[in-house]
Design an enzyme around this catalytic site. Structure first.
Site, PDB file in Angstrom:
ATOM      1  N   HIS A   1      42.809  52.621 -17.589  1.00 23.46           N
ATOM      2  CA  HIS A   1      42.975  52.100 -18.940  1.00 23.46           C
ATOM      3  C   HIS A   1      43.157  53.188 -19.993  1.00 23.46           C
ATOM      4  O   HIS A   1      43.851  52.986 -20.980  1.00 23.46           O
ATOM      5  CB  HIS A   1      41.746  51.255 -19.288  1.00 23.46           C
TER       6      HIS A   1
ATOM      7  N   ASP B   1      44.218  50.520 -13.669  1.00 22.46           N
ATOM      8  CA  ASP B   1      43.598  49.897 -14.834  1.00 22.46           C
ATOM      9  C   ASP B   1      42.786  48.680 -14.414  1.00 22.46           C
ATOM     10  O   ASP B   1      43.295  47.764 -13.769  1.00 22.46           O
ATOM     11  CB  ASP B   1      44.680  49.490 -15.843  1.00 22.46           C
TER      12      ASP B   1
ATOM     13  N   SER C   1      45.687  47.914 -25.513  1.00 19.84           N
ATOM     14  CA  SER C   1      44.866  46.900 -24.868  1.00 19.84           C
ATOM     15  C   SER C   1      45.011  45.585 -25.640  1.00 19.84           C
ATOM     16  O   SER C   1      46.112  45.055 -25.732  1.00 19.84           O
ATOM     17  CB  SER C   1      43.422  47.375 -24.786  1.00 19.84           C
TER      18      SER C   1
END
Length: 715
Positions: A687, A652, A567
């Site tokens: 995610h 995501d 991320s």
């Protein structure tokens, strides 16, 4: 958009490492792209953007549209190529999977927590992907009530996230949040009748937080807008066809959430940005009354309210008190600041991280010099209690205590070579009692490993801490491979903790390290401030300094060093790989936020405007040019790059799938080496990748196999 969910660093920690040599000449590796058919080549359809006289051309902008069949076709081609590359590692993947599984107690149960007459716990069962949530009334000897079996709920679903539940004050109902996409932002709210085990006729889409009124018939919840920002607070009776809008947050920098306190006296509405907050409240006994502002919003001031039956405790932070301070306020007349009494003074070297208010004590979690300490401060008179910890590198987490009258509190303790252990601290006696220790069925001896704390020197002279673990007997001659992990954004600490996964690397001779770089708040709030906005590059140079220390002190070498992050930590991976590709052999970038400028210029994308206070607003020229100078996607150039595994998730919500897809496509078109570059796109989730525990282990085994194969280890 870039925030990493707490579960993700666990996977990211279990991810990347090493081999062969990268200098300014091309690396050689026993596992390279020449051994496989040509990789997919994405079509180039140039799209030009101009800002402040700067023209940027993006040939892969078209990849953002997942409704375009050509986009899905390209992603499937990338996955097929990845499968081809990884085909020879199937046995190795299976070996690693079984190793990790052997360190996990598959049939396990959490230590119960007592709340409002019931003991609550959850359990995992061998062969089942998800948890089962249970309770017993009054005693652990009472009959078990299973109120959520997530395995049944997830049956037949490719992805399933059970985000949590909220028990009504009368103990008869449970509001819960879930989704079937793997998204971290788009949840459905339902309500289950616990007496029948069936859901009632109540459903709301796009819910981010929930709280019950004391009548057990009224729910408060927040909902998201098109950009996935939680922006409205609603009230709705269970039998009402529609909700009542109580509050709407119109400032796009702010999100709003609702909660109830353990005293069941108030419903609280929190509004916050990266630097400013505001709180509203109403009586939990009178759900139809209007919200009242606790303290009006002031730019640059963050505060949080912690109720006590006789006081309000207030954590307060401004630009002169970055680490926070605490005050004790009267219940009536608290807006008069002359009535505020200092309860915990600001300390420039100690950050207030967590607070739990009990009847007689306020328990605080404090972070100093990169380590956590716990203190119980008496509400009235008396001496404080300090919980001490013996090891040089560890993590401590204050656990939620739902019982206001409790004479004790719980915390978990872990370190790189110490399994996570739950303790209960008896405050009056100053004594910790062990409740439950993480079991490692295949066996684990902490004394077989060495844990160290190292300090690297950044280019500006700042000392940067790093935690390191390796098997005893390591030869410090540069021959050992190493994995360096970090995050470095949002003030999120890069915690050191025990993971059952990374020992599959350590036991094969790897050094594992966690860099606590600026952008996190490991050394206090100033540490965070010095790694954000126009200081963001400190995050990258700190990480590079830690990498160089590992090499210079011969823990590893540049042809043995791998790095990993996800991320916003994937942004870190992309930035340092552009800046110093010669330092690294292998890079694993999980769901990486790499297209910084284009994403932050698009305020229709999820969470963009709310993050101006983290990265800056690229609509302002100073921030635009600074962000452009480090944005990984914009700074890819014709040079040699390490072996790279990049992951993404089609669903995501934090980092949209097109960022890792574009990143890989552009890297392929420009890199000048023959090292491997593969994209692993999860077509069913978001995610965090796989949502079931066995699926996550499978993902980790896949990543480790890539790493080990690159270095030439086949078993």
């Amino acid at each position: 958009m870039r925030r990493m969910n707490i579960a993700l660093p666990l996977v990211a920690i279990a991810i990347a490492i090493t081999s062969c040599h990268t200098t300014k000449e091309e690396k050689t590796t026993p596992f390279n792209q020449d051994q496989f058919p040509p990789a997919p080549v994405a079509e180039q359809i140039p799209e030009t953007f101009e800002n402040f006289g700067e023209k940027r051309t993006d040939p892969y902008y078209w990849l953002k549209d997942k409704t375009n069949p050509k986009v899905i076709e390209y992603l499937k081609a990338e996955n097929a190529y990845t499968d081809t590359v990884m085909a020879s590692t199937k046995k190795l993947q299976e070996t690693i999977y079984n190793e990790i599984l052997g360190r996990i107690k598959e049939d396990d149960q959490t230590y119960p927590t007592f709340d409002n007459g019931y003991y609550y716990y959850n359990r995992s069962e061998k062969g089942k992907q998800y948890l089962t949530y249970c309770r017993r009334k009054g005693s652990m000897e009472a009959p078990e009530e299973v109120f959520f079996d997530v395995n049944q709920m997830a049956e037949g679903k490719n992805a399933f996230i059970f985000e949590g539940y909220f028990i009504s004050p009368d103990n008869q109902k449970a509001a819960y949040l879930y989704n079937e996409t793997g998204s971290y932002a788009e949840y459905t709210l339902k309500v289950r009748d616990l007496s029948t085990g069936s859901d009632i006729n109540f459903r709301v889409e796009g819910v981010a937080s929930v709280a019950w009124a004391n009548d057990s018939k009224t729910l408060f919840y927040s909902t998201i807008d098109k950009s996935l920002r939680s922006h409205q607070i609603h009230r709705q009776a269970l039998d009402a066809p529609n909700s009542v809008l109580l509050y709407q947050e119109d400032d796009a920098r702010f999100s709003t959430y609702v909660s109830a306190d353990k005293l069941k006296r108030h419903i609280w509405v929190f509004n916050g940005s990266s630097s400013t907050s505001e709180t509203r409240y109403l009586s939990a006994d009178n759900p139809t009354q209007p919200l009242k502002v606790f303290l009006p919003r002031t730019q640059g001031v963050e505060y949080a309210v912690y109720p006590h039956k006789d006081y309000f405790f207030l954590r307060y932070k401004d630009d002169k008190h970055l680490n926070g301070e605490m005050y004790k306020l009267p219940l009536v007349g608290y807006t008069d600041r002359t009535l505020w009494k200092e309860f915990l003074a600001h300390d420039p070297n100690t950050r207030i991280e967590g607070i739990d208010v009990l009847k007689d004590y306020v328990v605080v979690s404090l972070r100093k010099n990169g380590l956590t300490q716990l203190e119980a401060l008496p509400v009235a008179e008396g001496e404080k209690r300090v919980v001490s910890f013996p090891e040089p590198v560890y993590s401590v987490s204050l656990k939620e205590n739902p019982m206001y009258d409790s004479p004790s509190f719980r915390y978990s303790y872990t370190s790189l070579n110490r399994p996570t252990t739950l303790y209960e601290y008896e405050i009056a006696e100053g004594k910790s009692n062990k409740l439950k220790e993480q079991e490692v069925p295949s066996g684990f001896n902490p004394d077989d490993y060495t844990v160290e704390r190292l300090w690297a020197t950044a280019p500006d002279g700042v000392k940067v801490p790093m935690a390191v673990v390796y098997k005893k007997g390591l030869k410090r001659d540069g021959s050992a491979p190493a994995l360096l992990y970090s995050y470095g954004s949002y003030g999120s600490n890069s915690r050191v903790y025990f993971s059952t996964s990374y020992y599959s690397l350590i036991d094969r001779g790897f050094v594992f390290a966690i860099a606590q770089i600026r952008g996190g708040s490991d050394l206090g709030e100033q540490w965070y401030e010095d790694g954000k906005l126009l200081h963001k590059k400190n995050t990258f140079t700190d990480f590079i300094a830690c990498s160089e220390l590992l090499i210079n002190d011969k823990y590893t070498s540049s042809d043995k060093l791998a790095i990993a992050g996800g991320s916003a930590g994937g942004l870190l991976m992309g930035a340092v790989t552009n800046m110093r590709p010669d330092l690294y052999h292998t890079v694993v970038a999980h769901v990486p936020f790499v297209d910084v400028v284009t994403t932050m210029l698009d305020d229709t994308l999820p969470l963009t405007t709310g993050e101006y206070e983290e990265w800056g607003n690229p609509n302002e020229e100073e921030y635009f040019r600074y962000m452009l100078s480090y944005s990984p996607y914009d700074n890819i150039k014709a040079q040699n790059y390490p072996n790279m595994l990049v992951t993404g998730g089609l669903n995501d919500s934090q980092v949209l799938f097109h960022e890792p897809a574009k990143y890989v496509a552009k890297l392929r078109s420009l890199k000048t080496d023959k090292n491997l570059l593969i994209l692993h796109m999860d077509m069913d989730s978001g995610h965090g990748g796989a949502t079931g525990r066995y699926g996550r282990i499978k993902d980790t085994a896949f990543e480790f196999a890539f790493i080990l194969k690159c270095i030439g280890i086949d078993k």
